[in-house]
Design an enzyme around this catalytic site. Structure first.
Site: not given
Ligand SMILES: *Cc1c(COP(=O)(O)O)cnc(C)c1O
Length: 402
Positions: A6, A138, A225, A252
């Protein structure tokens, strides 16, 4: 040369070089910093946690990785069994992958193929390929994940979004989308309650309850997600504890931030949609590092600590302190201050207001990474009260300095 994320490489400010990290602290040559970002929100137990480090070391002494194609091993079996028990409802089928973005791809692929498989068996059914997503969503940086995302500041370079409809987090818009598209809708993907990278936007659970009802009514799969929200960030263990999705994506904090790994968890209904005598109904996906033994070993230990040390209490305390320190703080340049669980966000009107804040915080012992018009904290859950107060004091002092 390292190509940083970024960043316009031509004018990027030199990154801070970390030489050590322990607990909530990052260390550079000349500074001790509280990591108020938890290394992109994942380092919930803090750095150098003795038990997590030991879990990786012990597994590494045996083997670091074997492929999951045709092979299995204890750490992945135990993690899958643990998640089955730990996660709500019938979210029992764990498909592992190496990052959140890939796990989102898997979830979307699952949802789309679920429908294709059904149409195979029931030729009278119509294909459904339309995906409903949220404005400012996102979901990661791979192409399908970006397609369902909605953030121009990340994705302006790619704007083909056929097959995806974006709506705000408002019930009338949700109802209208279902009224318009229900016979084409395959799934609805959301970051539940808290939209992270789209600007720490918080919304009400009633929206998700209504979404669940509409998805049930029209046979649309609901995907949460929870890559960012999972493991307590919203003040709920998982938002899925409140409203049950068909597919849940975790990443994460899954490994306590120690190694990249993620999981896409399907419920019984979705799994049954693939379980058949038809070879073509199998899920054709398999990342090289899925079920990595080091990642599974550290994830298992992380979940054990999360439960044993009563992290939900810690997060409640963080939320209380955050509200006490931050709600009611105002300044002419601030649009809104919001707090949810372990996330605090100060949204300003003009992104220029935050220029220089990172260095200001650095000099006062806090690592922060504001973006666009958002100054925020997503602290490790092991943070002490005085450390958390220091993070907020630095944030407030930035505005008080004039
Ligand atoms: C960080 C994130 C992702 C992507 O995860 P990566 O391990 O960086 O590929 C997908 N969805 C959400 C909501 C996120 O915060």
């Amino acid at each position: 040369m390292i190509w940083y994320p970024y960043e316009q490489m031509k004018n990027m400010k030199a990154p801070y070089k970390i030489i050590k990290a322990k607990g909530v602290h990052l260390y550079t040559e000349d500074q001790e910093l509280i990591d108020s970002v938890s290394s992109w929100w994942c380092m919930i137990h803090g750095y150098q946690h003795p038990e997590l480090t030991a879990a990786i070391q012990e597994q590494a002494a045996n083997f670091c990785h074997v492929m999951l194609g045709g092979l299995t091993h204890d750490p992945v079996e135990k993690l899958s069994a643990k998640l089955e028990e730990f996660l709500p409802g019938d979210l029992n089928y764990c498909f592992f992958s190496d990052s959140g973005s890939v796990a989102v791809e898997v979830a979307l692929k699952m949802a789309l193929q679920y429908n294709t498989n059904q149409c195979d068996d029931h030729p009278e059914m119509k294909k459904r390929t339309l995906i409903l997503a949220l404005e400012h969503a996102y979901h990661g940086d791979t192409f399908k994940a970006m397609e369902v995302g909605d953030d121009e500041d990340y994705h302006f370079a790619f704007d083909k979004k056929e097959g995806v409809v974006h709506i705000p987090t408002e019930i009338p818009a949700l109802e209208e989308a279902f009224a318009l598209y229900h016979d084409k809708l395959n799934c609805f993907i959301v970051e539940p309650l808290l939209q992270g990278a789209g600007g720490m936007r918080m919304y009400d659970i009633s929206f998700l309850k209504r979404a669940r009802e509409l998805c049930d009514e029209y046979g649309v799969l609901l995907i949460f997600d929870e890559v960012a929200t999972g493991f307590g960030r919203t003040g709920n263990r998982f938002v899925a504890d409140l409203v049950l999705p068909d597919i849940l994506v975790l990443g994460k904090a899954l490994t306590g931030g120690y190694i990249g790994h993620a999981v896409t968890v399907a419920n019984e209904k979705v799994f049954r949609g693939f379980y058949s005598d038809n070879e073509r109904h199998a899920l054709m996906h398999g990342p090289t590092f899925m079920g990595n033994a080091l990642a599974c070993a550290v994830a298992l230990k992380g979940i054990e600590i999360f439960e044993r040390e009563n992290y939900m209490e810690k997060i409640k305390k963080i939320e209380e302190i955050s509200k006490r320190e931050m709600l009611g703080f105002s300044d002419g340049r601030i649009k809104e201050v919001r707090v949810m669980g372990g996330c605090t966000c100060v949204e300003v009107y003009d992104p220029k207001t935050l220029e220089g804040f990172q260095q200001y915080a650095y000099e006062r012992g806090v690592f922060s990474r504001p973006f666009l018009s958002y100054m925020y904290s997503m602290v490790p859950y092991v943070i002490e009260e005085d450390e958390l107060v220091q993070v907020f004091t630095v944030m407030k002092d930035w505005f008080r300095r004039g």
